[in-house]
Enzyme design. Structure first.
Site, PDB file in Angstrom:
ATOM      1  N   ASP A 418      57.892  82.887  56.560  1.00  0.00           N
ATOM      2  CA  ASP A 418      58.657  82.957  55.315  1.00  0.00           C
ATOM      3  C   ASP A 418      59.517  81.697  55.204  1.00  0.00           C
ATOM      4  O   ASP A 418      59.661  80.940  56.166  1.00  0.00           O
ATOM      5  CB  ASP A 418      59.529  84.228  55.389  1.00  0.00           C
ATOM      6  CG  ASP A 418      60.297  84.512  54.122  1.00  0.00           C
ATOM      7  OD1 ASP A 418      59.889  84.032  53.052  1.00  0.00           O
ATOM      8  OD2 ASP A 418      61.320  85.229  54.202  1.00  0.00           O
ATOM      9  N   GLU A 421      59.151  76.713  52.333  1.00  0.00           N
ATOM     10  CA  GLU A 421      58.966  75.716  51.251  1.00  0.00           C
ATOM     11  C   GLU A 421      59.445  74.330  51.685  1.00  0.00           C
ATOM     12  O   GLU A 421      58.854  73.361  51.229  1.00  0.00           O
ATOM     13  CB  GLU A 421      59.705  76.191  49.997  1.00  0.00           C
ATOM     14  CG  GLU A 421      59.097  77.430  49.364  1.00  0.00           C
ATOM     15  CD  GLU A 421      59.312  78.707  50.197  1.00  0.00           C
ATOM     16  OE1 GLU A 421      60.330  78.765  50.916  1.00  0.00           O
ATOM     17  OE2 GLU A 421      58.457  79.602  50.169  1.00  0.00           O
ATOM     18  N   ASP A 501      58.989  86.853  46.133  1.00  0.00           N
ATOM     19  CA  ASP A 501      59.959  87.836  45.654  1.00  0.00           C
ATOM     20  C   ASP A 501      59.741  88.210  44.194  1.00  0.00           C
ATOM     21  O   ASP A 501      60.329  87.627  43.285  1.00  0.00           O
ATOM     22  CB  ASP A 501      61.376  87.301  45.867  1.00  0.00           C
ATOM     23  CG  ASP A 501      61.657  87.081  47.352  1.00  0.00           C
ATOM     24  OD1 ASP A 501      60.860  87.555  48.185  1.00  0.00           O
ATOM     25  OD2 ASP A 501      62.672  86.438  47.670  1.00  0.00           O
TER      26      ASP A 501
HETATM   27  O1  MIG Z   1      65.999  84.907  51.527  1.00  0.00           O
HETATM   28  O2  MIG Z   1      63.333  87.870  55.298  1.00  0.00           O
HETATM   29  O3  MIG Z   1      60.252  86.579  50.385  1.00  0.00           O
HETATM   30  O4  MIG Z   1      59.837  89.020  51.647  1.00  0.00           O
HETATM   31  O5  MIG Z   1      62.015  90.173  52.993  1.00  0.00           O
HETATM   32  C1  MIG Z   1      65.175  86.019  51.661  1.00  0.00           C
HETATM   33  C2  MIG Z   1      63.982  88.405  54.190  1.00  0.00           C
HETATM   34  C3  MIG Z   1      64.281  85.887  52.867  1.00  0.00           C
HETATM   35  C4  MIG Z   1      62.326  86.311  51.523  1.00  0.00           C
HETATM   36  C5  MIG Z   1      60.964  86.934  51.540  1.00  0.00           C
HETATM   37  C6  MIG Z   1      61.106  88.424  51.638  1.00  0.00           C
HETATM   38  C7  MIG Z   1      61.843  88.769  52.911  1.00  0.00           C
HETATM   39  C8  MIG Z   1      63.217  88.100  52.910  1.00  0.00           C
HETATM   40  N1  MIG Z   1      63.058  86.655  52.742  1.00  0.00           N
END
Ligand code: MIG
Length: 806
Positions: A418, A421, A501
């Protein structure tokens, strides 16, 4: 003002206003072209090279139907790709063609290019038609590179990877700049991934594509709906590189694209089951186990439980919170014993903490991104100020990959990556442009000299690569599953994706269809959004409809945020639970079909979810946005027309031409080639089987391992021509690469009152009939809508032959 309102305003302002402004880069209106061709020659590898007054044009055939063009101008760096993995070359010939043009031809008769010598403009043609011609000379110099191409015919534009909005990109601006858009909607662009791929489909269903392989910030002004659409492309760094994928059909475009950028490896079979996840602020071993037990107690199919960042100690990657997860090994053991797989999250942000070994080591060994002066760069994320591995550096990739050892030893089955980017908590939402990367040896003259902007769009891809390579080394005989949020063209080689999200809204439910269809057409078959929506709380009705559609997503995961209420299927009352059960069981029974589709994707790049026009290219109705965006095909045999709005009990559907379509639920047959108003009460997803399908099915089970132990029924939907395929293997190991698998094809036909089918082995070394391994056996072939009077099948021999006299 209440706090939540302030938070909301802040998110709106930073993501919708400040972030785009800070990252915005505007291509200059005009840049000088490459100039007239002064000399040309056929090169040693069969490429054609034209020297121009301000640079050069190189044309190369990667295969007979994939051509690459590089336009390099003064100051543009050499071309290097993290995306393309196919480096073949096929010979091209150049010939002066009179009228100041150079004609280029290769092995494929009918595919060729013309170069206008005065300007360096190119025109491509295939099978007697012009694909596109440069409407301005190509431009490539230090700074921006640009290309403008016009098509002589109207076209529909698809692809571009992960984008919100509709299926067709005509007339839209598409930006390539990976962004954590924390509040995305129909118009948000860019979002998490970039894929500079534009697929063109013409009214007769023929297709071709342009892939501009360039990870820099780029802007497409996609051609509109007129008779001669022009697409303008510009990227903030060079050289100008594009691949012409000649098609001429959509399945061939996909084959070409995935030959070039790689294919999604065969996932473990359980990946195709139902996944449950929750970003829970009080995530704990006890709560995870309680949720898992509840799934089993209620007998709801579920294959995997996901752990979010709450499992870590102070958001330090690869650690466990001792208080909330006192015994991860015991937790994993219990989950496995109950038939669950376990997936754990990893973020790239490494907490700045001198007592944290990962940080210390990364800093000491120079494996982290730096500022211009070579000091470790920090940006705030969940753990506070954090450093970021420099995934462009091979040593940093292998270092990162090794960190998964502890998880692998615990038996963790899969991972999600996650925030890659990379996303940071500043108004820009990513690290500053001054951040430096080091790259492969020799890529930059000195260490630390690649600016972040040149590799920003590759960061997620390279993190996925590091993780995949680490996992492959740690678990060489298994298939640990990996999926990612960010990516670039080629990401499917390393990871599947979820779409970030989303919101618990009807708009997002609807948007998920074109999003997944375009991802599939961009080479990524294993994709899905958060079922039920990540932000907000779905109404019971929305949740029910989402479970119906979600049962057909290639990646089927329920996930929600810390700000939402629990989204377990049973938390919406008995009606939603009943509907959820029905659709998860539907998915479970489709597992042999889904797994066969995943195998086909791994071999030919064919998407699992397909727009109708993929299967019915010459049916004009399938090109209408309304039908193309709200209906879908799951593989070649199943068509769904989900309900995408509240308060609806019937829906208008379109069934493409064909003998008939059989209603999955009622068995009623509707003729192909027309619109119908069909019943769609809350518990009904309009779902149809195409005449002539041979669909491998099994009985629903609590998880895919149990499903695999059950016999497969091959259900035939009689028609003049019948076909289907079935792929089987053990679902978990790499044995399939040594032939421990079987691919069967079923062919059949109906003549007068008799239906004959024949099953043959098409590939693999196992005979699922002879090797009576659980899950590898086809128990029976059955006829939809009737009991055969006579079945002649010899189950001990392949090929099988069977017939129904009726
Ligand atoms: O700033 O890990 O898209 O699926 O639950 C949020 C916490 C960080 C974004 C991900 C989301 C995940 C969440 N993450």
């Amino acid at each position: 003002m209440p706090r939540t309102l302030l938070d909301w305003l802040e998110v709106k302002l930073t993501t919708n206003l400040t972030q785009p402004l800070l990252n915005l880069r505007v291509p200059p209106p005009r840049r000088p072209g490459v100039g007239p061709v002064v000399a040309w020659a056929e090169g040693p590898d069969g490429e054609v090279e034209a020297a121009c007054s301000r640079g050069r044009i190189e044309i190369r055939a990667v295969t007979s139907r994939i051509w690459r063009v590089i336009v390099a101008g003064p100051g543009t760096p050499p071309y290097r790709s993290e995306s393309v993995v196919c480096l073949e070359t096929h010979p091209l010939r150049a010939q002066a063609a009179g009228g100041g043009t150079l004609r280029i031809a290769g092995e494929e008769p009918g595919l060729g290019a013309l170069v206008e010598e005065r300007t360096g403009r190119l025109e491509f043609h295939f099978a007697g038609r012009i694909l596109h011609r440069d409407s301005a000379p190509p431009s490539s110099r230090r700074g921006w590179v640009a290309s403008r191409k016009r098509s002589p015919e109207p076209e529909l534009y698809l692809g571009f990877g992960e984008k919100t909005g509709g299926l067709f990109h005509n007339g839209r601006r598409r930006i390539m700049w990976n962004t954590d858009n924390a509040d995305m909607g129909r118009r948000s662009d860019p979002i998490y991934q970039s894929c500079p791929l534009q697929i063109a489909v013409r009214s007769d269903g023929s297709a071709h594509a342009l892939f501009f392989d360039n990870p820099h910030y780029a802007v497409f002004r996609v051609g509109g709906e007129g008779p001669n659409p022009e697409t303008r492309y510009a990227a903030a760094g060079g050289p100008l590189v594009y691949y012409v994928l000649a098609g001429p059909t959509l399945p061939e475009v996909l084959e070409q694209l995935t030959l070039l950028t790689g294919r999604s490896p065969l996932p473990p079979r359980w990946m195709l089951g139902h996944h449950h996840s929750r970003w829970d602020p009080e995530e704990s071993q006890e709560k995870v186990l309680a949720t898992a037990r509840e799934f089993r107690r209620r007998g709801l199919p579920c294959d995997a439980i996901h752990l979010d960042i709450g499992h870590m100690e102070g958001y330090r990657c690869f650690t466990w919170s001792r208080e909330r997860f006192p015994d991860p090994a015991a937790m994993v053991r219990e989950l496995h014993a109950q038939g669950f797989r376990v997936i754990v999250i990893a973020d790239p942000g490494i907490k700045r903490d001198p007592d944290y070994a990962l940080y210390r080591e990364g800093a000491a060994r120079g494996l982290l991104c730096t500022d211009r002066r070579g000091r470790v760069h920090h940006s705030p994320v969940w753990p506070g100020p954090a450093a970021f591995p420099d995934f462009t550096l091979p040593e940093a990739r292998s270092w990162w990959g090794r960190q998964f050892r502890g998880y692998a030893e615990l038996g963790i089955d899969g991972f999600w990556i996650d925030m890659n980017e990379p996303s940071v908590f500043t108004a820009r939402r990513t690290v500053a442009p001054g951040v430096r990367h080091r790259g492969e040896a020799g890529q930059s003259g000195r260490p630390g000299t690649i600016g972040h902007r040149s590799v920003h769009n590759l960061y997620g891809l390279l993190m996925a690569r590091a993780t995949r390579e680490g996992l492959d080394a740690l678990v060489p005989e298994g298939r640990p599953y990996l999926f990612t949020r960010s990516g670039y063209a080629g990401i499917q080689r390393y990871a599947g994706s979820w779409t970030g999200d989303n919101r618990s809204s009807w708009e997002h439910l609807r948007m998920s269809i074109p999003m997944l269809l375009n991802l599939g057409l961009s080479g990524q078959p294993l994709v899905g959004p958060d079922i039920g929506g990540f932000l907000g709380r779905p109404t019971p009705e929305l949740m029910a409809r989402w479970l119906e559609l979600g049962a057909l997503y290639p990646f089927c995961r329920n996930h929600t945020s810390r700000w939402s209420l629990p989204q377990e299927i049973w938390s919406f009352g008995p009606d939603v639970e009943r509907i959820g059960r029905r659709y998860l069981e539907l998915r479970s029974s489709l597992l042999p079909y889904l797994y066969t589709l995943a195998r086909e994707a791994s071999r030919r790049g064919a998407p699992i979810l397909r727009p109708l026009l993929y299967e019915f290219p010459s049916d004009p109705a399938c090109q209408s946005a309304e039908i193309a965006e709200t209906q879908l095909m799951l593989g070649p045999h199943l068509l769904a027309a989900p309900v995408l709005a509240p308060g609806i009990a019937t829906r208008r559907i379109y069934l493409p031409a064909g003998e008939y379509w059989q209603d999955w639920w009622t068995g009623e047959c509707l003729p192909g080639g027309g619109h119908f108003e069909v019943e769609a009460p809350l518990d009904r997803l309009p779902l149809y089987v195409r005449a002539g399908a041979a669909l491998p099915l099994t009985d629903p089970s609590p998880n895919s391992d149990e499903a695999a132990g059950r016999p497969i029924r091959w259900r035939v939907y009689p028609a003049a021509a019948i076909s289907g395929s079935l792929y089987v293997d053990d679902g978990v190991s790499m044995g399939y690469q040594r032939g421990e698998c079987s691919l069967l094809g079923l062919q059949g036909e109906r003549r007068a009152a008799e239906i004959r089918v024949r099953i043959e082995r098409e590939a693999g070394g196992l005979s699922p009939v002879l090797v009576r391994h659980p899950g590898l056996a086809v128990e029976r072939v059955e006829l939809s809508g009737g009991t055969p009077r006579r079945v002649e099948v010899d189950p001990e021999r392949l090929p099988w032959e069977g017939s129904w006299a009726g």
